[in-house]
Design a protein around this motif. Structure first.
Motif, PDB file in Angstrom:
ATOM      1  N   CYS A   1       0.841  -1.209   0.000  1.00 10.59           N
ATOM      2  CA  CYS A   1       0.000   0.000   0.000  1.00 10.59           C
ATOM      3  C   CYS A   1       0.869   1.249   0.000  1.00 10.59           C
ATOM      4  N   GLY A   2       1.948   1.222   0.767  1.00  7.52           N
ATOM      5  CA  GLY A   2       2.853   2.365   0.781  1.00  7.52           C
ATOM      6  C   GLY A   2       3.510   2.581  -0.573  1.00  7.52           C
ATOM      7  N   TRP A   3       3.829   1.469  -1.262  1.00  9.96           N
ATOM      8  CA  TRP A   3       4.454   1.563  -2.583  1.00  9.96           C
ATOM      9  C   TRP A   3       3.493   2.112  -3.627  1.00  9.96           C
ATOM     10  N   THR A   4       2.219   1.728  -3.547  1.00 10.58           N
ATOM     11  CA  THR A   4       1.250   2.133  -4.565  1.00 10.58           C
ATOM     12  C   THR A   4       0.503   3.421  -4.209  1.00 10.58           C
ATOM     13  N   MET A   5       0.355   3.710  -2.903  1.00 10.21           N
ATOM     14  CA  MET A   5      -0.425   4.870  -2.477  1.00 10.21           C
ATOM     15  C   MET A   5       0.439   6.016  -1.957  1.00 10.21           C
ATOM     16  N   GLY A   6       1.655   5.715  -1.531  1.00  9.91           N
ATOM     17  CA  GLY A   6       2.528   6.755  -1.012  1.00  9.91           C
ATOM     18  C   GLY A   6       2.336   6.999   0.480  1.00  9.91           C
ATOM     19  N   ILE A   7       2.785   8.159   0.925  1.00  6.96           N
ATOM     20  CA  ILE A   7       2.771   8.457   2.359  1.00  6.96           C
ATOM     21  C   ILE A   7       1.358   8.684   2.903  1.00  6.96           C
ATOM     22  N   CYS A   8       0.362   8.813   2.017  1.00  8.38           N
ATOM     23  CA  CYS A   8      -1.005   9.013   2.495  1.00  8.38           C
ATOM     24  C   CYS A   8      -1.516   7.800   3.259  1.00  8.38           C
ATOM     25  N   VAL A   9      -0.862   6.644   3.078  1.00  7.91           N
ATOM     26  CA  VAL A   9      -1.288   5.451   3.801  1.00  7.91           C
ATOM     27  C   VAL A   9      -1.162   5.669   5.301  1.00  7.91           C
ATOM     28  N   ILE A  10      -0.260   6.571   5.708  1.00  9.19           N
ATOM     29  CA  ILE A  10      -0.119   6.885   7.140  1.00  9.19           C
ATOM     30  C   ILE A  10      -1.381   7.561   7.645  1.00  9.19           C
ATOM     31  N   LEU A  11      -1.922   8.487   6.854  1.00  5.99           N
ATOM     32  CA  LEU A  11      -3.102   9.240   7.267  1.00  5.99           C
ATOM     33  C   LEU A  11      -4.379   8.430   7.153  1.00  5.99           C
ATOM     34  N   VAL A  12      -4.507   7.640   6.095  1.00  4.52           N
ATOM     35  CA  VAL A  12      -5.775   6.945   5.840  1.00  4.52           C
ATOM     36  C   VAL A  12      -5.848   5.568   6.486  1.00  4.52           C
ATOM     37  N   PHE A  13      -4.699   5.051   6.958  1.00  4.79           N
ATOM     38  CA  PHE A  13      -4.745   3.715   7.534  1.00  4.79           C
ATOM     39  C   PHE A  13      -4.018   3.605   8.875  1.00  4.79           C
TER      40      PHE A  13
ATOM     41  N   TRP B   1      13.370  10.987  -2.054  1.00  4.70           N
ATOM     42  CA  TRP B   1      12.224  11.894  -2.215  1.00  4.70           C
ATOM     43  C   TRP B   1      12.097  12.371  -3.665  1.00  4.70           C
ATOM     44  N   GLU B   2      13.202  12.793  -4.244  1.00  4.20           N
ATOM     45  CA  GLU B   2      13.175  13.292  -5.616  1.00  4.20           C
ATOM     46  C   GLU B   2      12.852  12.178  -6.616  1.00  4.20           C
ATOM     47  N   THR B   3      13.367  10.982  -6.355  1.00  2.00           N
ATOM     48  CA  THR B   3      13.089   9.850  -7.252  1.00  2.00           C
ATOM     49  C   THR B   3      11.604   9.500  -7.243  1.00  2.00           C
ATOM     50  N   VAL B   4      11.030   9.462  -6.054  1.00  3.21           N
ATOM     51  CA  VAL B   4       9.592   9.161  -5.934  1.00  3.21           C
ATOM     52  C   VAL B   4       8.772  10.275  -6.572  1.00  3.21           C
ATOM     53  N   LYS B   5       9.209  11.513  -6.407  1.00  3.64           N
ATOM     54  CA  LYS B   5       8.494  12.660  -6.984  1.00  3.64           C
ATOM     55  C   LYS B   5       8.466  12.569  -8.497  1.00  3.64           C
ATOM     56  N   GLU B   6       9.548  12.092  -9.106  1.00  2.00           N
ATOM     57  CA  GLU B   6       9.586  11.931 -10.553  1.00  2.00           C
ATOM     58  C   GLU B   6       8.626  10.848 -11.027  1.00  2.00           C
ATOM     59  N   ILE B   7       8.438   9.822 -10.209  1.00  2.00           N
ATOM     60  CA  ILE B   7       7.529   8.734 -10.579  1.00  2.00           C
ATOM     61  C   ILE B   7       6.085   9.189 -10.502  1.00  2.00           C
ATOM     62  N   ASP B   8       5.707   9.790  -9.338  1.00  3.96           N
ATOM     63  CA  ASP B   8       4.334  10.273  -9.155  1.00  3.96           C
ATOM     64  C   ASP B   8       4.307  11.231  -7.975  1.00  3.96           C
ATOM     65  N   PRO B   9       4.134  12.535  -8.219  1.00  2.00           N
ATOM     66  CA  PRO B   9       4.135  13.519  -7.129  1.00  2.00           C
ATOM     67  C   PRO B   9       3.055  13.248  -6.078  1.00  2.00           C
ATOM     68  N   ASN B  10       1.955  12.613  -6.473  1.00  2.00           N
ATOM     69  CA  ASN B  10       0.880  12.343  -5.520  1.00  2.00           C
ATOM     70  C   ASN B  10       1.301  11.392  -4.401  1.00  2.00           C
ATOM     71  N   LEU B  11       2.332  10.594  -4.667  1.00  2.00           N
ATOM     72  CA  LEU B  11       2.798   9.661  -3.647  1.00  2.00           C
ATOM     73  C   LEU B  11       3.375  10.378  -2.435  1.00  2.00           C
ATOM     74  N   LEU B  12       3.704  11.659  -2.587  1.00  2.00           N
ATOM     75  CA  LEU B  12       4.331  12.418  -1.514  1.00  2.00           C
ATOM     76  C   LEU B  12       3.377  13.407  -0.862  1.00  2.00           C
ATOM     77  N   THR B  13       2.099  13.339  -1.205  1.00  2.00           N
ATOM     78  CA  THR B  13       1.112  14.232  -0.603  1.00  2.00           C
ATOM     79  C   THR B  13       0.328  13.500   0.485  1.00  2.00           C
ATOM     80  N   PRO B  14      -0.160  14.207   1.503  1.00  2.00           N
ATOM     81  CA  PRO B  14      -0.884  13.563   2.606  1.00  2.00           C
ATOM     82  C   PRO B  14      -2.141  12.822   2.170  1.00  2.00           C
ATOM     83  N   THR B  15      -2.739  13.266   1.058  1.00  2.00           N
ATOM     84  CA  THR B  15      -3.978  12.640   0.603  1.00  2.00           C
ATOM     85  C   THR B  15      -3.771  11.685  -0.565  1.00  2.00           C
ATOM     86  N   GLY B  16      -2.595  11.689  -1.155  1.00  2.00           N
ATOM     87  CA  GLY B  16      -2.338  10.804  -2.288  1.00  2.00           C
ATOM     88  C   GLY B  16      -3.161  11.140  -3.513  1.00  2.00           C
TER      89      GLY B  16
END
Length: 240
Positions: free
Chosen positions: A72-84, A216-231
């Protein structure tokens, strides 16, 4: 990356020491668990709140957490902390702080299983239903053992059937020796191991891949939404 190339004698020694350690707990707690049925099945209802929290955390953070939540962390990003992660931790606290102590102190001694508790609160019909429904939990526990064996095969190359038999025998051994006393203490030990290991693994990943800014920069290049609280999800999607 072939994780098996990183497996060494030190890892085998760690696994062996862990198995010996948990079985030793079962042997050590055997006298206390053997005093009565109540002591064997519910640890005489004398587990303290810190132990209840450790047991609850170790029981909740199981193989699904290791495998499923990581995905979930790999596919959803850091928002998994907030939503789960955070909601799950908050919802679990009443179990250890309110429900656990109440069950320990308020219900009669003959209540030692979940069906017994259902009978005490709701009657014989609900007791039967809870006994049948518990089959689902057995299937879930079987899936957790399967996940352990699958991960162990990935890192060590050991066939899954061997891992399943070894883990099953160790669990059966310390549980048969000391009942819930052994289960509670080993859960507390496992909670400590998981906590320290997760922190060490995170630090290892950060160091291996060049530091936190690079990751952080590598993940941002893949998908910036992975680094937002809401994904990138809306409120209703997060709740769901």
């Amino acid at each position: 990356m072939d994780l098996r190339t990183m497996w060494s004698g030190v890892d085998w020694l760690t696994v062996v020491l862990y198995f010996v350690g948990v079985i030793s707990v079962g042997v050590h707690m055997r006298k206390r668990a053997g005093k009565s049925v109540k002591s064997m099945y519910v640890a005489s209802r004398r587990l303290t709140v810190p132990i209840l929290i450790g047991v609850g955390a170790a029981g909740w953070y199981d193989s699904w957490t290791i495998v499923g939540l990581a995905e979930c962390g790999w596919t959803m990003g850091i928002c998994v902390i907030l939503v789960f992660v955070v909601p799950e931790a908050i919802l679990r606290m009443p179990l250890a702080v309110i429900i656990g102590p109440r069950v320990r102190d308020k219900i009669p001694d003959w209540v030692v299983t979940v069906p017994d508790m259902m009978k005490y609160f709701y009657g014989d019909s609900v007791k039967l239903m809870s006994a049948i429904a518990y089959i689902a939990n057995i299937l879930y526990d079987s899936a957790l053992l399967f996940a352990i064996a699958e991960v162990f095969k990935m890192v060590s190359g050991v066939p899954m059937i061997v891992s399943l038999i070894a883990v099953g025998l160790v669990i059966a051994c310390y549980t048969a020796l000391s009942g819930f006393w052994g289960s509670a203490i080993t859960d507390l030990i496992q909670f400590a191991i998981m906590t320290v290991s997760a922190g060490a693994l995170m630090l290892g990943i950060i160091v291996k891949f060049g530091g936190f800014p690079v990751i952080w920069e590598t993940v941002k290049e893949i998908d910036p939404n992975l680094l937002t609280p809401t994904g990138g999800m809306g409120v209703m999607e997060m709740i769901a």
